[in-house]
Design a protein around this motif. Structure first.
Motif, PDB file in Angstrom:
ATOM      1  N   UNK A  70       2.614  -9.034  -7.799  1.00 39.81           N
ATOM      2  CA  UNK A  70       3.262  -8.068  -7.057  1.00 39.81           C
ATOM      3  C   UNK A  70       2.307  -7.136  -6.367  1.00 39.81           C
ATOM      4  N   UNK A  71       1.185  -6.791  -7.143  1.00 36.99           N
ATOM      5  CA  UNK A  71       0.281  -5.974  -6.738  1.00 36.99           C
ATOM      6  C   UNK A  71      -0.758  -6.556  -5.663  1.00 36.99           C
ATOM      7  N   UNK A  79      -1.925  -6.887  -0.055  1.00 38.53           N
ATOM      8  CA  UNK A  79      -2.215  -7.962   1.044  1.00 38.53           C
ATOM      9  C   UNK A  79      -3.412  -8.477   0.530  1.00 38.53           C
ATOM     10  N   UNK A  80      -3.680  -9.012  -0.655  1.00 39.35           N
ATOM     11  CA  UNK A  80      -4.941  -9.688  -1.125  1.00 39.35           C
ATOM     12  C   UNK A  80      -4.585 -10.665  -2.092  1.00 39.35           C
ATOM     13  N   UNK A  81      -5.573 -11.631  -2.587  1.00 37.39           N
ATOM     14  CA  UNK A  81      -5.407 -12.545  -3.380  1.00 37.39           C
ATOM     15  C   UNK A  81      -5.424 -12.123  -4.789  1.00 37.39           C
ATOM     16  N   UNK A  88      -7.576  -9.181  -6.843  1.00 36.01           N
ATOM     17  CA  UNK A  88      -6.889  -8.098  -7.603  1.00 36.01           C
ATOM     18  C   UNK A  88      -7.581  -8.021  -8.964  1.00 36.01           C
ATOM     19  N   UNK A  89      -7.505  -8.900  -9.695  1.00 36.37           N
ATOM     20  CA  UNK A  89      -8.407  -9.141 -10.870  1.00 36.37           C
ATOM     21  C   UNK A  89     -10.032  -8.316 -10.659  1.00 36.37           C
ATOM     22  N   UNK A 114       2.338   1.672 -11.853  1.00 38.76           N
ATOM     23  CA  UNK A 114       2.431   2.030 -10.456  1.00 38.76           C
ATOM     24  C   UNK A 114       1.451   3.244 -10.225  1.00 38.76           C
ATOM     25  N   UNK A 115       1.166   4.230 -11.029  1.00 32.71           N
ATOM     26  CA  UNK A 115       0.307   5.236 -10.540  1.00 32.71           C
ATOM     27  C   UNK A 115      -1.104   4.749 -10.721  1.00 32.71           C
ATOM     28  N   UNK A 116      -1.388   3.805 -11.450  1.00 32.24           N
ATOM     29  CA  UNK A 116      -2.712   3.158 -11.140  1.00 32.24           C
ATOM     30  C   UNK A 116      -2.947   2.330  -9.826  1.00 32.24           C
ATOM     31  N   UNK A 117      -1.668   1.752  -9.587  1.00 26.20           N
ATOM     32  CA  UNK A 117      -1.775   0.802  -8.395  1.00 26.20           C
ATOM     33  C   UNK A 117      -2.001   1.608  -7.417  1.00 26.20           C
TER      34      UNK A 117
END
Length: 70
Positions: free
Chosen positions: A21-22, A27-29, A33-34, A55-58
C-alpha cells in the motif's frame, strides 16, 4: 469482467499501511519502499513476517522525500 486488484490508498484511511500500500501511495516499487524504510529510519510494526508502517511514519517519509527533491 475482472476486478481491479489495486485500490486507492490514502494514509488517512487507516492506522497502518502494508509495504504494498505504501509503494502504491508513493508510486514506487515494494523493494524501493524497503530501501527507503531503512535509509530514512522509518518506524515499522513487525507482525511475524508481515511489516506494517504507521500512517504518521508514511506521511513523514513522504515529506522527507519531497524535501529531498526540492
Amino acid at each position: 469482467m475482472t476486478k481491479n486488484r489495486f485500490i486507492a490508498v490514502s494514509p488517512e484511511s487507516t492506522d497502518y499501511l502494508t509495504t504494498a500500500e505504501l509503494a502504491q501511495y508513493l508510486s514506487v516499487s515494494r523493494s524501493t519502499v524497503h530501501r527507503l524504510l531503512r535509509k530514512h529510519n522509518i518506524r515499522v510494526m513487525q507482525l511475524g513476517k508481515r511489516m506494517r508502517v504507521p500512517t504518521a511514519e508514511a506521511e513523514r517519509l513522504e515529506a522527507e522525500l519531497y524535501r529531498e527533491l526540492s
